[in-house]
Design a protein around this motif. Structure first.
Motif, mmCIF file in Angstrom:
data_model
loop_
_atom_site.group_PDB
_atom_site.id
_atom_site.type_symbol
_atom_site.label_atom_id
_atom_site.label_comp_id
_atom_site.label_asym_id
_atom_site.label_seq_id
_atom_site.Cartn_x
_atom_site.Cartn_y
_atom_site.Cartn_z
ATOM 1 N N LEU B 119 0.862 -1.181 0.000
ATOM 2 C CA LEU B 119 0.000 0.000 0.000
ATOM 3 C C LEU B 119 0.901 1.234 0.000
ATOM 4 N N GLY B 120 0.803 2.023 -1.060
ATOM 5 C CA GLY B 120 1.716 3.166 -1.146
ATOM 6 C C GLY B 120 1.195 4.277 -2.022
ATOM 7 N N GLY B 121 2.078 5.225 -2.247
ATOM 8 C CA GLY B 121 1.706 6.394 -3.050
ATOM 9 C C GLY B 121 2.589 6.513 -4.270
ATOM 10 N N ILE B 122 2.111 7.311 -5.176
ATOM 11 C CA ILE B 122 2.931 7.644 -6.343
ATOM 12 C C ILE B 122 2.833 9.169 -6.455
ATOM 13 N N ALA B 123 3.958 9.823 -6.232
ATOM 14 C CA ALA B 123 3.929 11.293 -6.144
ATOM 15 C C ALA B 123 3.617 11.916 -7.495
ATOM 16 N N VAL B 124 2.660 12.837 -7.486
ATOM 17 C CA VAL B 124 2.334 13.557 -8.726
ATOM 18 C C VAL B 124 2.459 15.059 -8.466
ATOM 19 N N PRO B 125 3.058 15.794 -9.416
ATOM 20 C CA PRO B 125 3.301 17.211 -9.154
ATOM 21 C C PRO B 125 2.030 18.051 -9.023
ATOM 22 N N ASN B 126 0.935 17.619 -9.674
ATOM 23 C CA ASN B 126 -0.291 18.443 -9.646
ATOM 24 C C ASN B 126 -1.315 17.922 -8.642
ATOM 25 N N ARG B 127 -0.859 17.251 -7.597
ATOM 26 C CA ARG B 127 -1.772 16.635 -6.617
ATOM 27 C C ARG B 127 -2.807 17.638 -6.071
ATOM 28 N N ILE B 128 -2.361 18.884 -5.902
ATOM 29 C CA ILE B 128 -3.247 19.907 -5.325
ATOM 30 C C ILE B 128 -4.517 20.094 -6.164
ATOM 31 N N LYS B 129 -4.419 19.798 -7.460
ATOM 32 C CA LYS B 129 -5.574 20.013 -8.350
ATOM 33 C C LYS B 129 -6.432 18.753 -8.473
ATOM 34 N N ILE B 130 -5.988 17.645 -7.852
ATOM 35 C CA ILE B 130 -6.723 16.389 -8.016
ATOM 36 C C ILE B 130 -7.694 16.192 -6.860
ATOM 37 N N GLU B 131 -8.963 16.146 -7.186
ATOM 38 C CA GLU B 131 -10.013 15.970 -6.177
ATOM 39 C C GLU B 131 -9.998 14.535 -5.646
ATOM 40 N N LYS B 132 -10.065 13.586 -6.601
ATOM 41 C CA LYS B 132 -10.095 12.176 -6.207
ATOM 42 C C LYS B 132 -8.894 11.466 -6.826
ATOM 43 N N PRO B 133 -7.863 11.221 -6.019
ATOM 44 C CA PRO B 133 -6.650 10.619 -6.598
ATOM 45 C C PRO B 133 -6.879 9.205 -7.120
ATOM 46 N N PRO B 178 3.467 -14.253 -5.390
ATOM 47 C CA PRO B 178 2.469 -13.276 -5.850
ATOM 48 C C PRO B 178 2.506 -11.970 -5.045
ATOM 49 N N ALA B 179 2.628 -10.884 -5.759
ATOM 50 C CA ALA B 179 2.661 -9.571 -5.091
ATOM 51 C C ALA B 179 2.084 -8.517 -6.013
ATOM 52 N N ILE B 180 1.321 -7.616 -5.424
ATOM 53 C CA ILE B 180 0.870 -6.455 -6.197
ATOM 54 C C ILE B 180 1.121 -5.197 -5.373
ATOM 55 N N GLY B 181 1.169 -4.084 -6.071
ATOM 56 C CA GLY B 181 1.266 -2.801 -5.388
ATOM 57 C C GLY B 181 0.037 -1.988 -5.741
ATOM 58 N N LEU B 182 -0.538 -1.347 -4.748
ATOM 59 C CA LEU B 182 -1.614 -0.387 -5.002
ATOM 60 C C LEU B 182 -1.025 0.982 -4.683
ATOM 61 N N PHE B 183 -0.837 1.777 -5.709
ATOM 62 C CA PHE B 183 -0.174 3.064 -5.525
ATOM 63 C C PHE B 183 -1.119 4.191 -5.936
ATOM 64 N N THR B 184 -1.348 5.100 -5.006
ATOM 65 C CA THR B 184 -2.308 6.183 -5.246
ATOM 66 C C THR B 184 -1.576 7.511 -5.452
ATOM 67 N N GLU B 185 -2.105 8.309 -6.355
ATOM 68 C CA GLU B 185 -1.531 9.637 -6.605
ATOM 69 C C GLU B 185 -1.527 10.440 -5.302
ATOM 70 N N CYS B 186 -0.379 11.029 -4.993
ATOM 71 C CA CYS B 186 -0.288 11.717 -3.694
ATOM 72 C C CYS B 186 0.736 12.842 -3.737
ATOM 73 N N PHE B 187 0.760 13.611 -2.633
ATOM 74 C CA PHE B 187 1.828 14.588 -2.430
ATOM 75 C C PHE B 187 3.102 13.816 -2.136
ATOM 76 N N ALA B 188 4.244 14.329 -2.586
ATOM 77 C CA ALA B 188 5.504 13.626 -2.306
ATOM 78 C C ALA B 188 5.944 13.836 -0.868
ATOM 79 N N THR B 189 5.852 15.068 -0.397
ATOM 80 C CA THR B 189 6.500 15.390 0.887
ATOM 81 C C THR B 189 5.544 15.836 1.987
ATOM 82 N N TYR B 190 4.234 15.697 1.745
ATOM 83 C CA TYR B 190 3.263 16.005 2.801
ATOM 84 C C TYR B 190 2.433 14.766 3.090
ATOM 85 N N PRO B 191 2.102 14.513 4.353
ATOM 86 C CA PRO B 191 1.225 13.371 4.648
ATOM 87 C C PRO B 191 -0.095 13.536 3.891
#
Lengths: 145, 254
Positions: B119-133, B178-191
């Motif tokens: 369970l993790g994140g994938i940092a996106v530069p425009n996260r602030i503009k994304i309502e539902k990541p 067997p392994a999968i990753g679920l990575f959600t668009e997120c801020f890189a440096t803010y919780p």
């Protein structure tokens, strides 16, 4: 000892002292907790991007609801950001924070000398403050031969 | 060279076999640990034990008077699904990453788990503009990838994954676990609790359980304030762990 060599050693010693002082300051900065006891302020997380002719600073301000509660100031080469939380924040269950109640954020950052303060802009959305600070860059065209 | 046996497992009891092993290690946006912490809390999961290593910072936590090790294992059964959670309250220092990745895949195999879900994140530069990541599924197994795609999950098609989760995926790939990753668009440096809420909704759909994220969203601001210190330490730890590659276009696609 030759005079030139003594001067050389003295310069070398000063340089080493300067490097150690920089490292010490960096260590203090890194280990500094993100709150200020005496001022009862939180230090926000921030990120700074430097483009060719602009600095963009993103400041995370959770708990701040309205832009009227944010004050962004440039004083000399310092950028000072202050913001008011919508309600006081405390963590009575955590030992280091026992009894402390925080009401504001405060962040002070050093800026380069070539900023164009009149063209600075700031936006606030979803608890994140975005500040754009243009830099005065002297551009010289170089002929390609 | 990676030293062996530097991670130790302390289990109070053995969990059920065929469990899903969910991993929440501090990384971008702290999406993993925010998600696992929420699951532990709302499902009142039972603490199974912990893992320890000299790689971890010399810390011990106390919660409601009780000592807690920084990296812990929990288990429960939700809607008929056996779930084990590995949750870390400490950023794993870069020298410890290769060995913890091997250790986690060993653990998943020894406990006869069904699969590892990162369970993790994938940092996106425009996260602030994304309502539902958006949440992307990354899989090392073709079958799992195809199943996920058929069920309507968004597959990460191209790009680098860096850091601890990349090492776990690589290790699983080498061992065919067997392994999968679920990575959600997120801020890189803010919780980013908002990203964690989106991720948990996708996880719920993926394994067929119901996860209520309302309280997570209600506490979003508080979580963001409380986790600033851990985020700061995680950002320091993330330097030189391959995270910088996530914005890189691989040479073969250029």
């Amino acid at each position: 000892m030759e005079d030139w060599f003594r001067k050389y050693l003295e310069r070398f010693r000063k340089e080493i002292d300067r490097i150690f002082e920089e490292i010490r300051e960096l260590e203090i900065e890194i280990s500094k907790p993100l709150f200020d006891w005496e001022q009862k302020t939180l230090v926000p997380l921030y990120e700074m991007k430097r483009l060719v002719d602009e600095l963009i600073i993103y400041v995370d301000l959770p708990g701040v609801r309205e832009k009227k509660d944010i004050n962004v100031q440039i004083a000399g080469n310092k950028l000072i950001i202050e913001a008011k939380l919508n309600k006081p924040f405390s963590m009575p269950e955590y030992l280091p924070y026992t009894g402390a109640e925080f009401r504001n954020y405060r962040l002070e950052l050093s800026l380069p000398e070539n900023i164009d303060e009149k063209k600075c802009r700031a936006f606030f959305k979803a608890g994140v403050l975005e500040i754009h600070i243009p830099l005065k860059i002297k551009k010289v065209k170089v002929k390609v031969e | 060279m990676v030293e062996e046996n530097i991670w130790e497992l302390y289990l109070r009891e053995k969990p059920a076999e065929k469990s899903y092993l969910l991993i929440g290690i501090p990384d971008v946006g702290l999406v993993g640990p925010i998600s696992t912490s929420h699951m532990i809390r709302i499902f009142k999961m039972k603490e199974l034990g912990y893992i320890d290593s000299t790689f971890l910072p010399p810390i011990i936590l106390f919660h409601e008077n009780k000592p807690l090790m920084p990296v812990r294992l929990y288990s429960t059964n939700i809607d008929g699904r056996n779930i084990i959670v590995l949750h870390s309250d400490a950023a794993i220092p870069p020298p410890g990453l290769p060995s913890i990745a091997k250790f986690i895949v060993d653990l998943a195999s020894n406990l006869k788990t069904k699969m590892i879900i990162l369970l993790g994140g994938i940092a996106v530069p425009n996260r602030i503009k994304i309502e539902k990541p958006k949440t992307y599924v990354v899989s090392i197994e073709e079958k799992l990838r195809e199943e996920a795609e058929k069920s309507g999950f968004e597959i990460l098609r191209e790009g680098f994954i860096g850091g601890a989760y990349a090492l776990i995926l690589k290790e699983s790939f080498k061992r065919r676990f067997p392994a999968i990753g679920l990575f959600t668009e997120c801020f890189a440096t803010y919780p980013d609790p908002g990203a964690a809420a989106s991720l948990l909704s996708t996880l719920a759909k993926y394994i067929g359980i119901s996860v209520d994220v309302k309280s997570l969203l209600e506490q979003e601001e508080e979580i963001r304030i409380k986790l600033r210190e851990l985020m700061k330490r995680t950002v320091e730890s993330m330097q030189k762990t391959g995270k910088e590659y996530e914005f890189t276009i691989p040479a073969m696609y250029a």
